[in-house]
Design a protein around this motif. Structure first.
Motif, PDB file in Angstrom:
ATOM      1  N   TYR A  67       1.067  -1.525  -0.151  1.00  0.00           N
ATOM      2  CA  TYR A  67      -0.116  -0.052   0.302  1.00  0.00           C
ATOM      3  C   TYR A  67       0.956   1.015   0.364  1.00  0.00           C
ATOM      4  O   TYR A  67       0.708   2.163   0.623  1.00  0.00           O
ATOM      5  CB  TYR A  67      -0.896  -0.102   1.141  1.00  0.00           C
ATOM      6  N   GLY A  68       1.889   1.199   0.066  1.00  0.00           N
ATOM      7  CA  GLY A  68       2.988   1.915  -0.548  1.00  0.00           C
ATOM      8  C   GLY A  68       3.985   2.291  -0.234  1.00  0.00           C
ATOM      9  O   GLY A  68       4.755   3.294   0.113  1.00  0.00           O
ATOM     10  N   ASP A  69       3.777   1.526   1.205  1.00  0.00           N
ATOM     11  CA  ASP A  69       4.529   1.777   2.284  1.00  0.00           C
ATOM     12  C   ASP A  69       5.745   0.747   2.028  1.00  0.00           C
ATOM     13  O   ASP A  69       5.079   0.177   1.980  1.00  0.00           O
ATOM     14  CB  ASP A  69       3.905   1.860   3.829  1.00  0.00           C
ATOM     15  N   ASP A  70       7.241   0.425   2.199  1.00  0.00           N
ATOM     16  CA  ASP A  70       8.245  -0.479   2.645  1.00  0.00           C
ATOM     17  C   ASP A  70       7.424  -1.029   4.514  1.00  0.00           C
ATOM     18  O   ASP A  70       7.476  -0.284   5.638  1.00  0.00           O
ATOM     19  CB  ASP A  70       9.399   0.622   3.042  1.00  0.00           C
ATOM     20  N   CYS A 100       3.685  -9.345   7.755  1.00  0.00           N
ATOM     21  CA  CYS A 100       4.181  -8.086   7.491  1.00  0.00           C
ATOM     22  C   CYS A 100       3.230  -6.859   8.141  1.00  0.00           C
ATOM     23  O   CYS A 100       3.704  -5.768   7.275  1.00  0.00           O
ATOM     24  CB  CYS A 100       3.860  -7.722   5.681  1.00  0.00           C
ATOM     25  N   ALA A 101       2.810  -7.101   9.173  1.00  0.00           N
ATOM     26  CA  ALA A 101       1.822  -6.739   9.495  1.00  0.00           C
ATOM     27  C   ALA A 101       2.460  -6.075  11.065  1.00  0.00           C
ATOM     28  O   ALA A 101       3.088  -6.939  11.327  1.00  0.00           O
ATOM     29  CB  ALA A 101       0.265  -7.289   9.966  1.00  0.00           C
ATOM     30  N   GLN A 102       1.832  -5.079  10.974  1.00  0.00           N
ATOM     31  CA  GLN A 102       2.042  -4.438  12.558  1.00  0.00           C
ATOM     32  C   GLN A 102       1.220  -5.060  14.049  1.00  0.00           C
ATOM     33  O   GLN A 102       0.763  -4.336  14.572  1.00  0.00           O
ATOM     34  CB  GLN A 102       2.452  -2.737  12.465  1.00  0.00           C
ATOM     35  N   SER A 103       1.072  -6.451  14.013  1.00  0.00           N
ATOM     36  CA  SER A 103       1.235  -7.173  15.893  1.00  0.00           C
ATOM     37  C   SER A 103       2.048  -7.819  16.310  1.00  0.00           C
ATOM     38  O   SER A 103       3.134  -8.243  15.498  1.00  0.00           O
ATOM     39  CB  SER A 103      -0.258  -7.456  15.562  1.00  0.00           C
ATOM     40  N   SER A 104       1.924  -8.548  16.978  1.00  0.00           N
ATOM     41  CA  SER A 104       2.295  -9.468  17.642  1.00  0.00           C
ATOM     42  C   SER A 104       2.664 -10.063  17.126  1.00  0.00           C
ATOM     43  O   SER A 104       2.213 -10.859  16.254  1.00  0.00           O
ATOM     44  CB  SER A 104       1.474  -9.720  18.802  1.00  0.00           C
ATOM     45  N   VAL A 105       4.481 -10.419  16.522  1.00  0.00           N
ATOM     46  CA  VAL A 105       5.042 -11.491  16.299  1.00  0.00           C
ATOM     47  C   VAL A 105       4.070 -13.067  15.829  1.00  0.00           C
ATOM     48  O   VAL A 105       4.057 -13.333  14.984  1.00  0.00           O
ATOM     49  CB  VAL A 105       6.433 -11.873  16.651  1.00  0.00           C
ATOM     50  N   PHE A 106       3.753 -14.048  16.671  1.00  0.00           N
ATOM     51  CA  PHE A 106       3.732 -14.744  16.965  1.00  0.00           C
ATOM     52  C   PHE A 106       2.293 -15.350  16.551  1.00  0.00           C
ATOM     53  O   PHE A 106       1.491 -16.191  16.139  1.00  0.00           O
ATOM     54  CB  PHE A 106       4.617 -15.679  17.453  1.00  0.00           C
ATOM     55  N   ASP A 107       1.445 -13.926  16.617  1.00  0.00           N
ATOM     56  CA  ASP A 107      -0.223 -14.325  16.402  1.00  0.00           C
ATOM     57  C   ASP A 107      -0.605 -13.388  15.369  1.00  0.00           C
ATOM     58  O   ASP A 107      -1.864 -12.976  15.023  1.00  0.00           O
ATOM     59  CB  ASP A 107      -0.800 -13.004  17.282  1.00  0.00           C
ATOM     60  N   ARG A 108       0.640 -12.840  14.072  1.00  0.00           N
ATOM     61  CA  ARG A 108       0.316 -12.944  12.695  1.00  0.00           C
ATOM     62  C   ARG A 108      -0.389 -13.684  11.509  1.00  0.00           C
ATOM     63  O   ARG A 108      -0.021 -14.846  12.305  1.00  0.00           O
ATOM     64  CB  ARG A 108       1.665 -12.243  12.280  1.00  0.00           C
ATOM     65  N   SER A 109      -1.199 -13.266  10.867  1.00  0.00           N
ATOM     66  CA  SER A 109      -1.818 -13.621   9.975  1.00  0.00           C
ATOM     67  C   SER A 109      -0.191 -14.437   8.740  1.00  0.00           C
ATOM     68  O   SER A 109       0.710 -13.284   9.136  1.00  0.00           O
ATOM     69  CB  SER A 109      -1.985 -13.524   9.135  1.00  0.00           C
ATOM     70  N   VAL A 110      -0.342 -14.719   7.798  1.00  0.00           N
ATOM     71  CA  VAL A 110       0.694 -15.070   7.298  1.00  0.00           C
ATOM     72  C   VAL A 110      -0.269 -14.462   5.864  1.00  0.00           C
ATOM     73  O   VAL A 110      -0.857 -14.394   5.162  1.00  0.00           O
ATOM     74  CB  VAL A 110       0.872 -16.379   6.859  1.00  0.00           C
ATOM     75  N   ASP A 111       1.437 -13.625   5.329  1.00  0.00           N
ATOM     76  CA  ASP A 111       0.856 -12.683   4.024  1.00  0.00           C
ATOM     77  C   ASP A 111       1.339 -13.643   2.828  1.00  0.00           C
ATOM     78  O   ASP A 111       1.188 -13.735   2.192  1.00  0.00           O
ATOM     79  CB  ASP A 111       1.297 -11.481   4.415  1.00  0.00           C
ATOM     80  N   LEU A 112       3.087 -14.148   3.611  1.00  0.00           N
ATOM     81  CA  LEU A 112       3.713 -14.159   2.465  1.00  0.00           C
ATOM     82  C   LEU A 112       4.095 -15.784   2.588  1.00  0.00           C
ATOM     83  O   LEU A 112       4.635 -15.575   4.089  1.00  0.00           O
ATOM     84  CB  LEU A 112       4.184 -13.942   1.801  1.00  0.00           C
ATOM     85  N   GLU A 113       5.089 -16.854   1.948  1.00  0.00           N
ATOM     86  CA  GLU A 113       5.783 -18.170   2.719  1.00  0.00           C
ATOM     87  C   GLU A 113       6.926 -17.983   1.950  1.00  0.00           C
ATOM     88  O   GLU A 113       6.877 -17.939   0.664  1.00  0.00           O
ATOM     89  CB  GLU A 113       4.974 -19.479   2.248  1.00  0.00           C
TER      90      GLU A 113
END
Length: 129
Positions: A67-70, A100-113
């Motif tokens: 979304y345009g952000d690094d 790549c979301a800004q949330s708790s490290v191990f509670d994140r959804s998977v964006d890519l493998e």
């Protein structure tokens, strides 16, 4: 014992997809990731067991723009890494999920493998931490 075991034995409930459950409750993608998730981390590089590994979230080596952000992407599964003051002498490629979301490290959804290197054996210098 059906459905009453856990850990490396799985649940024994006949549900094969659930048998690779890691200590943090996630289901590993393959037998290598599953086995590595059960490594007991060392307290220091001077540990007599010579298992000089720890589990940590690793950063994706390439930078992504979302979304345009690094965006910095971190693994949602811990990966075995050498302790500070130690260098890997044996590695293996493992495929892990990254978020790549800004949330708790191990509670994140998977964006890519992506594939990253898991450390299997480490050599520590004389002045290790």
């Amino acid at each position: 014992m059906k459905g009453k075991t856990c850990g490396l034995c799985g649940k024994g409930d006949g549900e094969i997809r659930q048998e690779y459950r890691t200590p943090n409750g996630r289901v590993a993608k393959n037998s290598v990731s599953f086995a590595q998730s059960w490594i007991l981390p060392a307290e220091s590089c001077r540990d007599a067991s010579e298992c000089r590994l720890k589990h940590e979230s690793v950063q994706l080596e390439k930078q992504l723009t979302i979304y345009g952000d690094d965006s910095t992407c971190l693994s949602v599964e811990p990966v075995p890494r050498c302790l500070p003051g130690c260098m890997p002498i044996k590695t293996t490629p493992v495929t892990v999920g990254f978020s790549c979301a800004q949330s708790s490290v191990f509670d994140r959804s998977v964006d890519l493998e992506q594939t990253t290197q898991a450390h299997l054996a480490c050599n520590c210098n004389a002045r290790c931490s």
